[in-house]
Design a protein around this motif. Sequence first.
Motif, short mmCIF file in Angstrom:
data_model
loop_
_atom_site.label_atom_id
_atom_site.label_comp_id
_atom_site.label_asym_id
_atom_site.label_seq_id
_atom_site.Cartn_x
_atom_site.Cartn_y
_atom_site.Cartn_z
N TYR A 1 0.87 -1.27 0.03
CA TYR A 1 -0.07 -0.11 -0.08
C TYR A 1 0.89 1.21 0.12
O TYR A 1 1.81 1.20 0.82
N GLY A 2 0.63 2.28 -0.94
CA GLY A 2 1.41 3.49 -1.11
C GLY A 2 2.15 3.41 -2.20
O GLY A 2 2.81 4.25 -2.53
N VAL A 3 2.45 2.21 -2.87
CA VAL A 3 3.32 2.31 -3.78
C VAL A 3 2.38 2.16 -5.30
O VAL A 3 1.45 0.98 -5.24
N VAL A 4 2.32 2.83 -6.12
CA VAL A 4 1.49 3.03 -7.26
C VAL A 4 2.13 2.58 -8.53
O VAL A 4 3.41 3.27 -8.81
N LYS A 5 1.56 1.81 -9.29
CA LYS A 5 2.07 1.33 -10.51
C LYS A 5 1.01 1.41 -11.43
O LYS A 5 0.18 0.81 -11.36
N GLU A 6 1.22 2.28 -12.83
CA GLU A 6 0.40 2.45 -13.68
C GLU A 6 1.00 2.62 -14.87
O GLU A 6 2.16 2.58 -15.14
N TRP A 7 0.18 2.26 -16.17
CA TRP A 7 0.49 2.19 -17.55
C TRP A 7 -0.12 3.41 -18.12
O TRP A 7 -1.51 3.44 -18.17
N ARG A 8 0.59 4.20 -18.95
CA ARG A 8 -0.26 5.08 -19.77
C ARG A 8 0.48 5.16 -20.98
O ARG A 8 1.74 5.67 -21.14
N ASP A 9 0.00 5.32 -22.18
CA ASP A 9 0.61 5.58 -23.45
C ASP A 9 1.98 5.25 -23.72
O ASP A 9 2.90 5.56 -24.20
N GLY A 10 2.12 3.83 -23.40
CA GLY A 10 3.42 3.28 -23.70
C GLY A 10 4.32 3.36 -22.54
O GLY A 10 5.68 2.75 -22.50
N PHE A 11 3.96 4.03 -21.42
CA PHE A 11 4.90 4.34 -20.23
C PHE A 11 4.48 3.66 -19.06
O PHE A 11 3.37 3.65 -18.79
N TYR A 12 5.53 2.91 -18.20
CA TYR A 12 5.07 2.60 -16.81
C TYR A 12 5.78 3.61 -15.92
O TYR A 12 6.60 3.96 -16.16
N ILE A 13 4.66 4.22 -14.97
CA ILE A 13 5.04 4.89 -14.04
C ILE A 13 4.90 4.48 -12.81
O ILE A 13 3.65 3.75 -12.49
N ALA A 14 5.97 4.60 -11.69
CA ALA A 14 5.67 4.07 -10.26
C ALA A 14 6.06 5.15 -9.35
O ALA A 14 6.84 6.02 -9.80
N LEU A 15 5.39 5.29 -8.30
CA LEU A 15 5.30 6.17 -7.19
C LEU A 15 5.31 5.75 -5.98
O LEU A 15 4.89 4.66 -5.66
N ASN A 16 5.94 6.49 -5.00
CA ASN A 16 6.16 6.10 -3.68
C ASN A 16 5.44 7.16 -2.47
O ASN A 16 5.92 7.99 -2.28
N TYR A 17 4.16 6.85 -2.31
CA TYR A 17 3.59 7.31 -1.01
C TYR A 17 3.97 7.00 0.22
O TYR A 17 3.25 7.35 1.05
N THR A 18 4.90 6.07 0.31
CA THR A 18 5.00 5.46 1.89
C THR A 18 6.49 6.43 2.31
O THR A 18 6.97 7.03 1.59
N SER A 19 6.46 6.25 3.50
CA SER A 19 7.80 6.79 4.38
C SER A 19 9.20 6.11 4.21
O SER A 19 10.10 6.47 4.67
N ASP A 20 9.14 5.02 3.46
CA ASP A 20 10.36 4.00 3.51
C ASP A 20 10.77 4.13 1.96
O ASP A 20 9.73 4.08 0.86
N ILE A 21 11.91 3.70 1.59
CA ILE A 21 12.65 3.44 0.46
C ILE A 21 11.75 2.11 -0.13
O ILE A 21 11.56 1.22 0.75
#
Length: 696
Positions: free
Chosen positions: A648-668
Amino acid sequence: MRKLLLVPALLFSLASFSQSPVDKSFPKEELFALGSYYYPEQWDSSQWERDLKKMSEMGIKFTHFAEFAWAMMEPEEGKFDFDWLDRVVSLADKYGLKVIMCTPTPTPPVWLSKKYPDILIQRDNGVTIQHGRRQHASWSSDRYRKYVERIVFRLAEHYGNNPAVIGWQIDNEPGHYGVVDYSENAQVKFRFWLQKKYGTIDKLNDVWGNSFWSETYQDFSQVRLPSQQEVPDKPNPHAMLDLNRFMADELAGFVNMQADILRRHINKDQWITTNLIPVFNPVDPARIDHPDFLTYTRYLVTGHKQGIGNQGFRLGIPEDLGFSNDQFRNCVGKAFGVMELQPGQVNWGTYNPQPLPGAVRMWVYHVFAGGGKFVCNYRFRQPLKGSEQYHYGMIMTDGVTLSPGGKEYACVAEEMKKLRAAYDKKNHMPGQLAARRIGMLFDMSNYWEMEFQRQTDQWWTLPHMHKYYNLLKSFAAPVDVISEKEDFSSYPFLIAPAYQLLDNALVARWTKYVENGGHLILTCRTGQKDRDAKLWEAPLAAPIHQLAGISNLFYDHMPRNLWGKVNFGDRQYGWNNWADVITPSAGTQVWATYADQFYKEAASVTHRKLGKGTVTYIGTDTDDGKLEKDVMRRVYAEAGASTEDLPYGVVKEWRDGFYIALNYTSDIQEIAIPDKAEILIGNARLEPAGVVVWKE
């Protein structure tokens, strides 16, 4: 004739006449645009050119004018002044900035409020809201609408063919900020609305159950908007549902009316939108269907939510943007943008922390990842006086220095150049992602009804939705939050969390969807009532029994300090929120059972095959969502669809040929990226608020 200034990210092209006005403004190959609110009326005109030049230099492609400026446009009744606005629009054009022009209807001028106080809304305690601030005029006032029609027409006439203006925003966050209008205007319109809906007072009495407690009305003139201030107990639940639907219709009518006026007078290359606060009474995006597309407002760091980990209060939670992205992307026009996103600290929270460095950039990328056309931040300059003095802008109080958020926007503007260079228009969603796609049904009437009749102090409708949403995002499943207007057949999976109000026609659509190979998931409370919130004169949730393979059910709640247990597979789970206790029909599989209480060994989760598809009923609502997640993982596995297991807090999406990952957590967090992938931005080791973008 004035020449068009061609700006790459907001290009009007002679070759694009077949495109929609939205696609002309935001071409697919440009991927994404950044904008910023600017209030020329707040600043000395000698500073306008400096500010707009700076905005352009940062990589901002459009600006946003005039939603609060009615008093400047019409300083006296019938006397209009657009000269000042013409000057600032011209300056924006000079520096390659396109303009979103706004109708100023959230803030009527004082001469209008004082001359005609009947346009003002009234609280449930009888106090009339006075002039000042915003959203204080009644959508139900015919007089107010007349003045709105005139200012909107004059604006459209003046700027409808201005090539610097790419689009129009109607009002600003229409919704009265949750205040229900009890003015006489609204009372009269409510009675008309009821009469149109029910036809006769006898029909209203029947639907509302008014024979109980002698609530029976003799004619519509006796009906008032239900108010907690006017009754000793909670108002009639059917009346409350109609109040919410009425107010949503009034808001939608107010916005749609303005869209119709604009449409008659503006160039076909200019689009129309409005910006809404998501899941907020009385806003119902499904009713607002005359604009070209909808946008929304979101502030993530306001002290209201703790977030994930010890720095979560500086990061926000991912569903605040993610759920809204996936909802608004599926509203009218199948396009969306975020019209307000904070660029830093705000001034109105329970407390107002600084966002974590990088958080603003991460939020922008989250909107991009969700398929948004743009992000427009609120606001460009931090004001020196008035109600928002402590609200950050992209520029600090000296008027020239970039704020931390401003620097992050400039960073995104540069990084987008790299993504545009790597864009391949022939991209298509990878098969493993397409196999995970799921439609999530959401309807505001269900939300209104269950929030008013929660039945337990542990029930919260939106967190129930978000629990399923978050577990699906942990699977890296593409989610569309949809209304019943959509075609279900394109989704391998369809979930209807707590879909309490329904009719037989919807159940028939679900049945056909499953028989044709779809996998339907229903959760507790689904189907308990008809569209008017009446319990069926039949066993509880009777319309879904045949579909779900159920012969009977009842529900139970536990105290906050006690926990029941559910067995699923070789694990046991705790619950004390809500439990539908299910009696399955012959042939229905029992996946989970209650481990205690007087209904020990009764079904908690059932599953059945129907035609080419399946129906799963998850009757238990837990706090931690572990049961629901494991059940949903089994649904996917039995359907042959792979899933991931993101925290929870790690987001992984796909859009227009790109993968995007984001980190909403307080840890690496370490992101699994294939060795063959091309990393375009960032790296696999995500710091808190980190972003990585890659192509496979």
